[in-house]
Design an enzyme around this catalytic site. Sequence first.
Site, PDB file in Angstrom:
ATOM      1  N   HIS A 136       0.868  -1.174   0.000  1.00 11.97           N
ATOM      2  CA  HIS A 136       0.000   0.000   0.000  1.00 11.97           C
ATOM      3  C   HIS A 136       0.906   1.226   0.000  1.00 11.97           C
ATOM      4  CE1 HIS A 136      -2.759   2.948   1.911  1.00 11.97           C
ATOM      5  NE2 HIS A 136      -3.753   2.143   1.590  1.00 11.97           N
ATOM      6  N   ASP A 166       3.182  -4.489   7.963  1.00  7.70           N
ATOM      7  CA  ASP A 166       1.992  -3.661   7.832  1.00  7.70           C
ATOM      8  C   ASP A 166       0.806  -4.598   8.000  1.00  7.70           C
ATOM      9  OD1 ASP A 166      -0.219  -2.319   6.995  1.00  7.70           O
ATOM     10  OD2 ASP A 166       0.590  -1.714   5.052  1.00  7.70           O
ATOM     11  N   GLN A 219      -4.333  -5.091   6.901  1.00 12.99           N
ATOM     12  CA  GLN A 219      -5.312  -6.010   6.304  1.00 12.99           C
ATOM     13  C   GLN A 219      -5.331  -7.383   6.968  1.00 12.99           C
ATOM     14  OE1 GLN A 219      -7.682  -5.300   4.328  1.00 12.99           O
ATOM     15  NE2 GLN A 219      -7.031  -3.251   3.739  1.00 12.99           N
ATOM     16  N   LYS A 258     -10.099  -0.777  10.860  1.00 14.66           N
ATOM     17  CA  LYS A 258     -10.226  -1.978  10.023  1.00 14.66           C
ATOM     18  C   LYS A 258     -10.623  -3.192  10.862  1.00 14.66           C
ATOM     19  CE  LYS A 258      -7.450  -0.220   6.435  1.00 14.66           C
ATOM     20  NZ  LYS A 258      -7.860   0.107   5.092  1.00 14.66           N
ATOM     21  N   CYS A 285      -4.800   2.614  -3.565  1.00 14.32           N
ATOM     22  CA  CYS A 285      -3.546   3.087  -2.937  1.00 14.32           C
ATOM     23  C   CYS A 285      -2.421   2.082  -3.136  1.00 14.32           C
ATOM     24  CB  CYS A 285      -3.718   3.360  -1.447  1.00 14.32           C
ATOM     25  SG  CYS A 285      -4.868   4.670  -1.114  1.00 14.32           S
TER      26      CYS A 285
HETATM   27  N1  PMP Z   1      -1.683  -0.687   4.646  1.00 12.07           N
HETATM   28  C1  PMP Z   1      -2.645  -1.392   4.060  1.00 12.07           C
HETATM   29  C2  PMP Z   1      -2.326  -2.740   3.512  1.00 12.07           C
HETATM   30  C3  PMP Z   1      -3.939  -0.869   3.982  1.00 12.07           C
HETATM   31  O1  PMP Z   1      -4.897  -1.573   3.389  1.00 12.07           O
HETATM   32  C4  PMP Z   1      -4.207   0.401   4.537  1.00 12.07           C
HETATM   33  C5  PMP Z   1      -5.586   1.023   4.464  1.00 12.07           C
HETATM   34  N2  PMP Z   1      -6.213   0.913   3.218  1.00 12.07           N
HETATM   35  C6  PMP Z   1      -3.151   1.089   5.148  1.00 12.07           C
HETATM   36  C7  PMP Z   1      -1.912   0.515   5.190  1.00 12.07           C
HETATM   37  C8  PMP Z   1      -3.342   2.443   5.729  1.00 12.07           C
HETATM   38  O2  PMP Z   1      -4.242   2.428   6.796  1.00 12.07           O
HETATM   39  P1  PMP Z   1      -4.817   3.794   7.373  1.00 12.07           P
HETATM   40  O3  PMP Z   1      -5.324   4.578   6.204  1.00 12.07           O
HETATM   41  O4  PMP Z   1      -5.892   3.363   8.296  1.00 12.07           O
HETATM   42  O5  PMP Z   1      -3.693   4.482   8.082  1.00 12.07           O
END
Ligand code: PMP
Length: 405
Positions: free
Chosen positions: A122, A199, A202, A225, A364
Amino acid sequence: MYPIEQIRGAFPILHTQVHKHPLIYLDNAATTQKPQCVLDAIQEAYSTSNANVHRGVHYLSQRATDLHEGARRRVARFIHAPSDEEVIFTRGATEAINLVAFCFGEAFVRSGDEIVISTMEHHANIVPWQMLCQRKGAQLRVVRVNESGELDLDHYASLLSERTKIVAISHASNVLGTINPVKQIIAQAHERGIPVLLDGAQAIAHSRVDVQELDVDFYAFSSHKIYGPTGIGVLYGKRELLEAMPPYMGGGEMIAKVTFEHTTYNVLPFKYEAGTPDYIGTYALSRALDFVEEIGLEAIAQHEAELLSYASGRLLSEFEGSYILGQAEHKSAIMSFGIGEIHPFDLGTLLDQLGVAIRTGHHCAEPLLDRYGHTAIARASWGMYNTREEVDRFFDALHRVVGML
Ligand code: PMP
């Protein structure tokens, strides 16, 4: 028996009607809905325990501090952290990763060093490392993914060297759904003394995370999440690393003693938590974790896996020209897909007219979509409250939409 009725009853928003259709919410990888106990926790904490934490000697401040620090212990227990002092509250996974990229970078990264990430990251796990590389004259090295959406582990091994300062990899991909073999990834890095950040944005709501069993050095995730409130995140870090790194932001809470000449910093975890924390949000997160554990992560994961497998089978067998991006052996409940030349944006917009919420776009993860030759894709993602009937209604809607297009 999976208590689906009880679960659905706990989420008021699931009863929403969208354009005269019952809502079918399949955008759980972007954010999850909140159970009543989390909504109640916010109301209850503001109604009974609102005062600034830590510094107060009075009753309400102590109540708020108890809720907030209780939440930290709850999170520590949830991820099996050795100590709640290694649990740092942030605004989200993004801030947690930025914190590490900045503070670890300041302490340990020099010109000519390398940071290993992967193609499936991401943007939140790419850009902070890129910024670090720019600051320090370091280089990003990127692990390839194969056609089915799995990391190329030979390539990974070949990228590790004495120049590698840290590995930062997603536990599970938000596009491919791939659950990476993180234990092996961590062990291989550790053989060379390289720390690993996962990270977990997910993974946290779909599998049991045990930071000690993984032996991971940093683990980042977002409350929203995992059925908790927005604006809260968690960074777990090993004590020796957190102690060796400089602080992130300066301000109240993170100091021990301030003079105009010199400031000394507070102990863990406060060293990394400048300013008033969202103590109402952390409490609400702790209630979300209680809720998830009452149902059981294993039961949730199994339920979601059945939905994913059912939906994936139906898509590929019922729609000519359909494809799924990400066919890894180990997947979380995410199906990124396309049907022929239909633009994902059209699919998403028309499905919404029938009450079905999916996500479309680059999610993203632009470099990952580039890798597969896409600029956008449709994604359905499941959570603990989705049902097989909802998958059926999603497919009824998809047939109608594809017929129209
Ligand atoms: N890493 C991954 C794999 C994600 O899916 C996301 C959220 N889509 C994030 C990081 C970022 O999370 P946040 O926007 O809640 O900080």
